[in-house]
Design an enzyme around this catalytic site. Structure first.
Site, PDB file in Angstrom:
ATOM      1  CD  GLU A  31      -1.325  -2.227   2.254  1.00  0.00           C
ATOM      2  OE1 GLU A  31      -0.166  -2.626   2.074  1.00  0.00           O
ATOM      3  OE2 GLU A  31      -2.067  -2.689   3.133  1.00  0.00           O
ATOM      4  CB  CYS A  80      -0.963   0.390   5.183  1.00  0.00           C
ATOM      5  SG  CYS A  80       0.641  -0.321   4.744  1.00  0.00           S
TER       6      CYS A  80
END
Lengths: 148, 148
Positions: free
Chosen positions: B59, B90
């Protein structure tokens, strides 16, 4: 080499110098250094605007840089000095790095990781806060004042 | 272009292909894609071991890449498809990016952001979970089984 309190001030001042660099580049003035065996192995300041990347916080860049320097994903022998309490993203990154010690200056009552939980950091990470907090907070205040 | 459920499956499968790439590189198999206006503008998989960087989650790389592509720090018009529930780091990054929609496959009961709080994401971020969750979880299980 053991790091004493005097060194803590020295290294936080180096983090402050990084924050000043951000200030003069019109970035939110947050800076940090990562220290291992008494030496600075990474230094960075907030770079979100120039890089056009909301993940480019000082701590994220410094973690990547320190890991590269050490050839290790883990920073358990390192201390990170940062002028503002890390946000959730950065605290989450510090968890993965298994950081040895975190020293931060000003509290961030809006976006600091403590709003959610101290447990976001790795359980072995020591924490020291409040060092040079007024000086670091003033730089942030001055930055946002000129933005108004 | 509106994204319908069929597209959700298509894009999650693209994220799965990224996770497979990680698997064959001996990285924890998590992959993601970021979609804007019906097109994939960023794709990435976990790269922590090769880059020797604990922040190199799929991510994080995809956010940086999508921001670079769009020339914007903000991804409010984007959907991120990821094979595993994002971790705290993330999710914190997705907050800063003001992501429009998050679609994730498997839950992560150990390190997923939901353990702490759903409020870690931006309040405007829509969430859809469970899409292709068995397939994505199996890849992770197979990975850790071979590690034993």
């Amino acid at each position: 080499m053991e790091i004493n309190h005097c060194d803590d001030n020295f290294f936080m001042n180096e983090a402050f110098k990084e924050a000043q660099k951000a200030f003069y580049k019109d970035e939110v003035p947050v800076g940090c250094v990562i220290v291992c065996d008494g030496k600075i192995i990474a230094r960075a300041h907030n770079y979100c605007e120039r890089l056009c990347d909301s993940t480019a916080h000082a701590e994220m860049q410094a973690i990547t840089s320190a890991s590269d320097h050490l050839g290790s994903k883990y920073l358990n022998e390192c201390t990170l000095y940062v002028t503002l309490e890390p946000c959730i993203m950065c605290a989450g990154a510090l968890f993965w790095s298994q950081l040895g010690k975190l020293v931060y200056a000003s509290k961030d009552n809006k976006r600091g990781f403590n709003i959610h939980s101290k447990k976001i950091l790795h359980p072995k990470t020591e924490i020291l806060d409040g060092l040079m907090s007024e000086k670091c907070a003033k730089l942030l205040k001055d930055f946002f004042k000129q933005k108004r």
